[in-house]
Design a protein around this motif. Sequence first.
Motif, PDB file in Angstrom:
ATOM      1  N   THR A  12       0.827  -1.204   0.000  1.00  0.00           N
ATOM      2  CA  THR A  12       0.000   0.000   0.000  1.00  0.00           C
ATOM      3  C   THR A  12       0.862   1.255   0.000  1.00  0.00           C
ATOM      4  OG1 THR A  12      -1.682  -1.196   1.206  1.00  0.00           O
ATOM      5  CG2 THR A  12      -1.863   1.183   1.217  1.00  0.00           C
ATOM      6  N   LEU A  15       2.219   1.778  -3.435  1.00  0.00           N
ATOM      7  CA  LEU A  15       1.155   2.242  -4.325  1.00  0.00           C
ATOM      8  C   LEU A  15       0.840   3.707  -4.070  1.00  0.00           C
ATOM      9  CD1 LEU A  15      -0.833   1.341  -6.488  1.00  0.00           C
ATOM     10  CD2 LEU A  15      -2.431   0.731  -4.679  1.00  0.00           C
ATOM     11  N   ALA A 197      -5.250   3.381  -4.592  1.00  0.00           N
ATOM     12  CA  ALA A 197      -4.306   3.592  -3.492  1.00  0.00           C
ATOM     13  C   ALA A 197      -5.044   3.995  -2.222  1.00  0.00           C
ATOM     14  CB  ALA A 197      -3.297   4.662  -3.876  1.00  0.00           C
TER      15      ALA A 197
END
Lengths: 250, 225
Positions: A12, A15, A197
Amino acid sequence: MKRAFPIFAVLTTLLLVYALNQALSIVHIPGVAPTERTMGDVQRIFYYHVPSAWTTFLLFSVNLVASVVYLIRRNPVADAVAVVTGEVGVVFCTVVLVTGPIWARPVWGIWWTWDVRLTSTLVLWLIYVSYLVLRRFSDSAQTPVLAAALAVFGALDVPLVYFSIWFFRTQHPQPVIGGGGSIDPRMLHVLLINWLAFSCFAFLICWSRYRLERLRREVEEAQALESLLGPEGVPAPAAGSKMPLPRGQQ
Amino acid sequence: MNSLWSIALATLAKDIRLEWRSKDALNSMLFFSLLVVVIFSFSFDPLAEESRHIVGGLIWVAFLFAAVVALNQTWARELRNQVLDAYRVSPAPANALFLAKALGNFIFVSALEALMTPLFVIFYNLRVLGPAWQLLPIVILGTWALVVNGTFFAAMSLRTRSREIMLPLLLFPISIPAVLGMVNATTSILTGEASAHFWLVLLLTYDVVFTTACLGFFGLVLHAE
């Protein structure tokens, strides 16, 4: 399962960094968002504002579903999901309400207007803040039921708010996806990446908060059990009458 | 159905008798809204023409604040001597209790409105330019919108710490569309510039939706243990 959380957290973060670069075009790699012709760089706040709004509505929808499930099944997992999505939803909704005026001031010339989307979002935020206040102020065993009922009331309220303000004129730009507006495909691409995201980020926070909530409940249960049984697991004299009796003595 | 209404009416009669003897809720509401009227008229001091545009908002804000005073006392009375616990274990339907409390609050707040409206007319030199009879359905629907959710959330906040503060925090966000409806309907009739039709339909929808929701959930809130 224990490794999944740190792996997901790292993914994450990567991203988010990539999406940030695509939105602000810090390093020029293929696919970065172009500068908008009339608004200039101010428009780039759109890549945070819109994904936050979508994530907010996603979280509040999950909160409503979890609340209804809790009311029907009395499932503690559903209640924990409702707590988590309510809290994280308010955070994302705050981001929407803060980034909106920052964009509106240079583009519309005003910070705020009583437009239908702005006002509905504000009322939604108010309802969910009151939801969190209710959760905070009542710490008894009935809190989940009361909070779930309030979530349903809030959901009933939102369409009424929307129509009542829709009756006035609306100033917010029409939705660029599925509405009448048009958008550069490169911008759309960056927007969708940012949305992905942000959704992953929201999911990550919810996940972490959910683990915390479960730990909190386990501690609470252990403490309740300890006060009932005494520190060594031996029934305390006062609680003795609450222990189930052997079958023959009932 | 019959027993629901007979229990509701018995509870309502009891509440009205108690209120008639003590006049706690009505007196505190009256004095409170009188203070609001006086403070508002000091702060704005409008001309008759301007006041038509703002008084719809002032009058409903005053009633909203005053109603909270009465709503907070609704259930507090039943906590003494564990009356509410007796209700909980009795076979009487929970909705009978809710209807009695909501109707009681409706009567108290309506009485307040009937007493305070002449004062607003005097202080702000009001003259209605639109169809005045339409104010009646607005008042009825608007008052019910306030008290039905107010009674429900007052029952909800019974179980919380500092419950007197809790009620407005829960009630006001949910009431925003209703307040918008009352204020705009009243303003459009006072000024005679627009039709109040849309707002009346909105208030009616709000009342139907939330009366149903309150009746559906009240048993859950009362028996939440």
